[in-house]
Motif scaffolding. Sequence first.
Motif, PDB file in Angstrom:
ATOM      1  N   ASP A  42      51.014  79.156 110.673  1.00 31.96           N
ATOM      2  CA  ASP A  42      50.357  80.348 111.221  1.00 31.96           C
ATOM      3  C   ASP A  42      51.295  81.547 111.161  1.00 31.96           C
ATOM      4  O   ASP A  42      50.881  82.665 110.828  1.00 31.96           O
ATOM      5  CB  ASP A  42      49.919  80.110 112.657  1.00 31.96           C
ATOM      6  N   LEU A  43      52.576  81.322 111.537  1.00 29.75           N
ATOM      7  CA  LEU A  43      53.550  82.407 111.506  1.00 29.75           C
ATOM      8  C   LEU A  43      53.716  82.928 110.077  1.00 29.75           C
ATOM      9  O   LEU A  43      53.787  84.143 109.860  1.00 29.75           O
ATOM     10  CB  LEU A  43      54.891  81.923 112.067  1.00 29.75           C
TER      11      LEU A  43
ATOM     12  N   VAL B 198      48.892  69.910 108.948  1.00 29.83           N
ATOM     13  CA  VAL B 198      48.158  71.144 109.201  1.00 29.83           C
ATOM     14  C   VAL B 198      46.801  71.063 108.533  1.00 29.83           C
ATOM     15  O   VAL B 198      46.590  70.260 107.621  1.00 29.83           O
ATOM     16  CB  VAL B 198      48.928  72.365 108.682  1.00 29.83           C
ATOM     17  N   ARG B 199      45.921  71.875 108.993  1.00 31.73           N
ATOM     18  CA  ARG B 199      44.588  72.007 108.418  1.00 31.73           C
ATOM     19  C   ARG B 199      44.418  73.457 107.981  1.00 31.73           C
ATOM     20  O   ARG B 199      44.180  74.336 108.771  1.00 31.73           O
ATOM     21  CB  ARG B 199      43.514  71.651 109.426  1.00 31.73           C
ATOM     22  N   ILE B 200      44.573  73.653 106.686  1.00 30.65           N
ATOM     23  CA  ILE B 200      44.500  74.993 106.147  1.00 30.65           C
ATOM     24  C   ILE B 200      44.305  74.871 104.640  1.00 30.65           C
ATOM     25  O   ILE B 200      44.632  73.843 104.040  1.00 30.65           O
ATOM     26  CB  ILE B 200      45.785  75.766 106.477  1.00 30.65           C
TER      27      ILE B 200
ATOM     28  N   VAL C 239      46.058  84.172 114.840  1.00 32.62           N
ATOM     29  CA  VAL C 239      46.829  83.406 113.878  1.00 32.62           C
ATOM     30  C   VAL C 239      47.598  82.300 114.559  1.00 32.62           C
ATOM     31  O   VAL C 239      47.580  81.151 114.108  1.00 32.62           O
ATOM     32  CB  VAL C 239      47.783  84.347 113.113  1.00 32.62           C
ATOM     33  N   CYS C 240      48.328  82.608 115.687  1.00 32.72           N
ATOM     34  CA  CYS C 240      49.139  81.616 116.387  1.00 32.72           C
ATOM     35  C   CYS C 240      48.455  81.203 117.676  1.00 32.72           C
ATOM     36  O   CYS C 240      47.885  82.038 118.396  1.00 32.72           O
ATOM     37  CB  CYS C 240      50.524  82.178 116.695  1.00 32.72           C
ATOM     38  N   ALA C 241      48.537  79.919 117.990  1.00 30.01           N
ATOM     39  CA  ALA C 241      48.019  79.425 119.273  1.00 30.01           C
ATOM     40  C   ALA C 241      48.954  79.856 120.396  1.00 30.01           C
ATOM     41  O   ALA C 241      50.149  80.033 120.186  1.00 30.01           O
ATOM     42  CB  ALA C 241      47.907  77.902 119.231  1.00 30.01           C
TER      43      ALA C 241
END
Length: 545
Positions: free
Chosen positions: A423-424, A504-506, A540-542
Amino acid sequence: MTHDRNGGPDRPPLVALSVAKVALSVRAKLLVAFLGITGLLVCLVLFGLYALHQANLRSETMMRDQERIAFFNDTHTTISNLNTHLLSLFVPQNLKDFPRQNGILGASTRSILHVSAALERNLALGFRSFGQPGMPDAQAIANLRSDLQDILPAITELRRLNREGDLLAAAQHGIDHMFEPLQAMQREAYTVAQNVEQEVRELARTTEQAYLTSRLSITAAAIAAIGIALLLGYSISSSLLWPIERIHAVLSKLSRGGFDNRITVPNRDELGELANHVNQTSEKLGALYGQVEVQKAQLADLNAALETRVANQIEEIERTNRLKRFLPAQVAAMIVGATDEADVLRTRKAEITVLFADLRGFTAFATVANADQVVAALNSFHGTCGPLVEACGGTLERFLGDGLMVLFGAPVPLDDAAQRAVDLAQKMQVDVRKAMVPYRAGIAQHGLGLGIGIATGAATLGRIGFEGRLDYSAIGPAPNLAARLCEIAKDGQVLVSNATARQVRIDMTPAGPFDLKGIGTRVSAFELARLVESRAAPHVCAPYP
């Protein structure tokens, strides 16, 4: 007389103690003292007036006795004259002339008659003045009057013979019947006069003695009155001043913190009430002072605890500031508040995710740009990436000039470390591209971009450096692989290791395999799908846990 610990005698004089115990107000006691002294003065004046009255009575008595003496002396003289005239009848010269009617003999006879009448009048006056019943001379005057009454017939006969001209018979009759009674009357009058004179002398002596006695009595009474007045004044003043002195002594000690002092006075007046009020006030102040001392001790304990807490908080702030150099603020605060810093940052091996980012084209840019532009571009890069790293929960391991290294899962483990790293990376690609737009060297090929490499795996974690300058760092396979992937990543490209991709899921596409420096085998990787700014995800980030 004994003394107590408050200073001064422990009890007043006996007379003052007696006055103090009287259940009267101070005003009433002063009024009684005033009335007492006034009464003494009045008694002294009355006593003087009484002595003066007695002196006046004695003077009156002496004056009356002088009148009595004068009366009896006059009576004695009259009787003497009567005897003289009677004896003159037998004088030889008179006897030779007795035939003459108007000779000396006739004159003597007439004188006897006249003196007899005068004696009768004198006795009558004396009876009215001194011969009333109950008077001391009543008996003597009665005897004289009785004797005169006895010789009145002889005087009458003498008067008859005188009128008949028988003067010789008259003379003989007077001698025979009047001479002896007149002698007796003369002696009685003389005796009474002498007795009265003796009484007067005795009265004068007793008067003088009474005067001396009165003078001594008045002097003694005056001295006694003055002594009683002084004693009364001393008693009243002592009964007032003694408790006042004790109250003053206790109040002085009370002002110096001696709240355990008490006043004991025998007064049953306002001063006794004042002493009780002072005792109550002292007791209450002592209780309040004790409470203040307890609260003071408690406050001292609280201050000590507060100082300890402030010192601990300062230490925590210092630790937090030290941790903030390479940890997000939330992570640093959590580490400081949850456990010991040394335990969290201890050397250990763990599985983490490492992100390397590096500016593309920066070397060429730095060649043609001036120093201010170079520094401004670096500050803009790090200023853009720093908040993103903190927001995503990464640990900023170090700045690498035109690059940086971020750890996820160290020093605090994270379940979604790989997802946060990805995400970062996506957010950095979008925001850094916008931040670098202003920094151009004048030609398009010198534009600044960003390449990122991410790897997940084992690493050795710990503080590396020397005393005064320690950095928390990670070494091992995961940091090496992330660094090598970052080296080969092109502008806008994010390369992730297989271990990262599995977590990750992306959207990703395979990339490689690559021959990487320092890695023994060819490495397969994945490339993240590039994000366009308009299609960037809103979150973007949790949030950091």
